[in-house]
Design a protein around this motif. Structure first.
Motif, PDB file in Angstrom:
ATOM      1  N   TYR A  24      31.624  -7.512  -5.765  1.00 55.32           N
ATOM      2  CA  TYR A  24      32.568  -6.441  -5.459  1.00 55.32           C
ATOM      3  C   TYR A  24      31.844  -5.200  -4.946  1.00 55.32           C
ATOM      4  N   ALA A  25      30.786  -4.799  -5.651  1.00 56.52           N
ATOM      5  CA  ALA A  25      30.050  -3.598  -5.266  1.00 56.52           C
ATOM      6  C   ALA A  25      29.438  -3.749  -3.890  1.00 56.52           C
ATOM      7  N   ARG A  26      28.948  -4.927  -3.598  1.00 57.35           N
ATOM      8  CA  ARG A  26      28.311  -5.182  -2.309  1.00 57.35           C
ATOM      9  C   ARG A  26      29.331  -5.154  -1.178  1.00 57.35           C
ATOM     10  N   ALA A  27      30.477  -5.788  -1.396  1.00 61.22           N
ATOM     11  CA  ALA A  27      31.522  -5.784  -0.371  1.00 61.22           C
ATOM     12  C   ALA A  27      32.091  -4.380  -0.196  1.00 61.22           C
ATOM     13  N   SER A 195      30.139 -19.210   6.630  1.00 63.33           N
ATOM     14  CA  SER A 195      29.253 -20.334   6.332  1.00 63.33           C
ATOM     15  C   SER A 195      29.439 -20.919   4.942  1.00 63.33           C
ATOM     16  N   ASP A 196      29.463 -22.257   4.903  1.00 66.77           N
ATOM     17  CA  ASP A 196      29.346 -22.984   3.640  1.00 66.77           C
ATOM     18  C   ASP A 196      27.872 -22.989   3.255  1.00 66.77           C
ATOM     19  N   ILE A 197      27.570 -23.395   2.031  1.00 67.10           N
ATOM     20  CA  ILE A 197      26.174 -23.416   1.587  1.00 67.10           C
ATOM     21  C   ILE A 197      25.571 -24.816   1.695  1.00 67.10           C
ATOM     22  N   GLN A 198      26.275 -25.819   1.148  1.00 63.93           N
ATOM     23  CA  GLN A 198      25.767 -27.197   1.166  1.00 63.93           C
ATOM     24  C   GLN A 198      26.373 -27.933   2.351  1.00 63.93           C
ATOM     25  N   LEU A 199      25.534 -28.404   3.286  1.00 60.54           N
ATOM     26  CA  LEU A 199      26.025 -29.018   4.515  1.00 60.54           C
ATOM     27  C   LEU A 199      25.870 -30.541   4.504  1.00 60.54           C
ATOM     28  N   ALA A 200      26.424 -31.181   5.525  1.00 62.18           N
ATOM     29  CA  ALA A 200      26.612 -32.637   5.547  1.00 62.18           C
ATOM     30  C   ALA A 200      25.333 -33.439   5.354  1.00 62.18           C
ATOM     31  N   ASP A 201      24.253 -33.059   6.016  1.00 59.84           N
ATOM     32  CA  ASP A 201      23.023 -33.851   5.951  1.00 59.84           C
ATOM     33  C   ASP A 201      22.106 -33.401   4.823  1.00 59.84           C
ATOM     34  N   VAL A 219      24.019  -9.392  12.323  1.00 59.25           N
ATOM     35  CA  VAL A 219      25.232 -10.203  12.301  1.00 59.25           C
ATOM     36  C   VAL A 219      25.711 -10.345  10.854  1.00 59.25           C
ATOM     37  N   PRO A 220      26.926  -9.896  10.532  1.00 58.59           N
ATOM     38  CA  PRO A 220      27.415 -10.043   9.159  1.00 58.59           C
ATOM     39  C   PRO A 220      27.749 -11.499   8.846  1.00 58.59           C
ATOM     40  N   VAL A 221      27.605 -11.874   7.575  1.00 54.02           N
ATOM     41  CA  VAL A 221      27.824 -13.258   7.147  1.00 54.02           C
ATOM     42  C   VAL A 221      28.770 -13.275   5.950  1.00 54.02           C
ATOM     43  N   ILE A 222      29.714 -14.198   5.969  1.00 59.18           N
ATOM     44  CA  ILE A 222      30.570 -14.452   4.816  1.00 59.18           C
ATOM     45  C   ILE A 222      30.268 -15.862   4.328  1.00 59.18           C
ATOM     46  N   PHE A 223      29.777 -15.995   3.106  1.00 58.21           N
ATOM     47  CA  PHE A 223      29.543 -17.311   2.522  1.00 58.21           C
ATOM     48  C   PHE A 223      30.782 -17.747   1.748  1.00 58.21           C
ATOM     49  N   ALA A 240      26.888  -9.572   1.908  1.00 54.90           N
ATOM     50  CA  ALA A 240      27.820  -8.615   1.319  1.00 54.90           C
ATOM     51  C   ALA A 240      29.122  -9.287   0.926  1.00 54.90           C
ATOM     52  N   PHE A 241      29.452 -10.397   1.579  1.00 50.30           N
ATOM     53  CA  PHE A 241      30.755 -11.025   1.365  1.00 50.30           C
ATOM     54  C   PHE A 241      30.596 -12.480   0.921  1.00 50.30           C
ATOM     55  N   VAL A 242      31.155 -12.782  -0.236  1.00 51.37           N
ATOM     56  CA  VAL A 242      31.123 -14.134  -0.782  1.00 51.37           C
ATOM     57  C   VAL A 242      32.532 -14.498  -1.246  1.00 51.37           C
ATOM     58  N   ILE A 243      33.066 -15.615  -0.745  1.00 55.42           N
ATOM     59  CA  ILE A 243      34.393 -16.090  -1.122  1.00 55.42           C
ATOM     60  C   ILE A 243      34.236 -17.369  -1.933  1.00 55.42           C
ATOM     61  N   THR A 244      35.018 -17.483  -2.992  1.00 57.73           N
ATOM     62  CA  THR A 244      34.945 -18.651  -3.868  1.00 57.73           C
ATOM     63  C   THR A 244      35.916 -19.740  -3.414  1.00 57.73           C
ATOM     64  N   LYS A 245      35.418 -20.979  -3.339  1.00 62.18           N
ATOM     65  CA  LYS A 245      36.290 -22.136  -3.101  1.00 62.18           C
ATOM     66  C   LYS A 245      36.928 -22.556  -4.420  1.00 62.18           C
ATOM     67  N   PRO A 246      38.204 -22.986  -4.406  1.00 65.54           N
ATOM     68  CA  PRO A 246      39.116 -22.971  -3.264  1.00 65.54           C
ATOM     69  C   PRO A 246      39.565 -21.551  -2.955  1.00 65.54           C
ATOM     70  N   TYR A 247      39.593 -21.218  -1.681  1.00 65.20           N
ATOM     71  CA  TYR A 247      39.939 -19.870  -1.257  1.00 65.20           C
ATOM     72  C   TYR A 247      41.412 -19.797  -0.859  1.00 65.20           C
ATOM     73  N   SER A 248      41.907 -18.577  -0.736  1.00 65.02           N
ATOM     74  CA  SER A 248      43.256 -18.367  -0.215  1.00 65.02           C
ATOM     75  C   SER A 248      43.141 -17.768   1.184  1.00 65.02           C
ATOM     76  N   GLU A 249      44.222 -17.875   1.950  1.00 65.28           N
ATOM     77  CA  GLU A 249      44.213 -17.304   3.295  1.00 65.28           C
ATOM     78  C   GLU A 249      43.999 -15.793   3.232  1.00 65.28           C
ATOM     79  N   ASP A 250      44.602 -15.135   2.248  1.00 63.50           N
ATOM     80  CA  ASP A 250      44.444 -13.689   2.112  1.00 63.50           C
ATOM     81  C   ASP A 250      42.992 -13.303   1.858  1.00 63.50           C
ATOM     82  N   GLN A 251      42.281 -14.115   1.083  1.00 62.18           N
ATOM     83  CA  GLN A 251      40.879 -13.825   0.815  1.00 62.18           C
ATOM     84  C   GLN A 251      40.051 -13.887   2.093  1.00 62.18           C
ATOM     85  N   VAL A 252      40.286 -14.922   2.890  1.00 65.48           N
ATOM     86  CA  VAL A 252      39.554 -15.061   4.146  1.00 65.48           C
ATOM     87  C   VAL A 252      39.881 -13.902   5.081  1.00 65.48           C
ATOM     88  N   ARG A 253      41.167 -13.594   5.215  1.00 63.96           N
ATOM     89  CA  ARG A 253      41.578 -12.503   6.086  1.00 63.96           C
ATOM     90  C   ARG A 253      40.948 -11.173   5.648  1.00 63.96           C
TER      91      ARG A 253
END
Length: 270
Positions: A24-27, A195-201, A219-223, A240-253
């Protein structure tokens, strides 16, 4: 009036909540170092006076209320010593209506109820609703840019693209592995990365982003991750921005609007 937890139990509770306070403080400040300073100041204040936990039933609400008291008394950071993206973030903050972003972040990213936001901010629900409306307008007005998505789950990638495109932003592409992401960023030069953290390969979104940021530091990044506490450790540079899965559309916006607002310069489409 609540029954306050014991000293030891309270320490454990606060430790478990600290990653979310730091998020929160970072965002809120748009910068890792500045946000962490405010979080640390809050903890120092609680060492000498823990009465807030006697007065507020929810330890999480109490912790965030303590933070808000310090934030409100100190005022928005001046950013005098900041450079680059952090400096632009502070310049933008000074133009916003007071308390709007606090309400928006608390409600959308940290998922506090309107009643809890009101308790944290020391106001009432009507005022919180007003602040949320103002925040949405101020954060999204006339700011559009190019967004790249790093995500290996096709359904999630498609959902993110839809949300971002509906906001008026351009999608530069989607990468499912780290090497693709680095190549795509070099070719398209996005204004924002989701960006997600854990990717397919088995590769890491964090590693991909770090490689990208070496070439484009501002370039700002949202994980977006199911385990935000693993990312918010304070042991290394963090977004600065980290969203928790499962996310809501409002959170992403909310996160996209704020990250794009912070990063907006004359090069963005407006």
């Amino acid at each position: 009036m609540s029954t306050a937890p014991t000293e030891k139990k309270l320490s454990l509770i606060v430790a478990s909540l600290l990653p979310y306070l730091r998020r929160y403080a970072r965002a809120l400040t748009g910068d890792q170092q500045t946000g962490d300073k405010y979080a640390a100041t809050t903890l120092e204040a609680l060492l000498s006076d823990r009465s807030v936990f006697d007065e507020i039933e929810s330890p999480k609400v109490a912790l965030f209320h303590a933070f808000h008291l310090i934030w409100a008394s100190a005022g928005a950071p001046t950013g005098e010593d900041e450079t680059g993206l952090a400096k632009r973030a502070q310049a933008h903050l000074r133009r916003l209506t007071p308390n709007t972003r606090e309400a928006l972040l608390l409600h959308t990213i940290e998922e506090f109820t309107l009643d809890e936001v009101a308790e944290i901010m020391g106001t009432d629900v009507d005022e919180v609703e007003h602040l949320l409306n103002v925040a949405q307008n101020e954060m999204t007005e006339s700011i559009n840019g190019r967004v790249m998505v790093i995500e290996d789950e096709a359904i999630i990638a498609l959902d993110l693209q839809g949300i971002v495109a509906d906001m008026g932003h351009q999608i530069t592409g989607v990468a499912s592995i780290a090497s693709e992401a680095v190549k795509l960023a070099k070719e398209t030069q996005p204004d924002l990365i989701l960006s997600d953290i854990q990717l397919a390969d088995g590769s890491s979104g964090i590693d991909a982003v770090n490689d990208i940021l070496r070439a484009s530091a501002d370039v700002p990044v949202i994980f977006i991750t199911a385990f935000p506490e693993r990312l918010l450790t304070g042991d290394r540079p963090e977004p600065a921005f980290v969203i928790t899965k499962p996310y809501s559309e409002d959170q992403v916006r909310s996160a996209v609007s704020q990250a794009m607002f912070f990063a907006s310069t004359e090069t963005l489409v407006s």
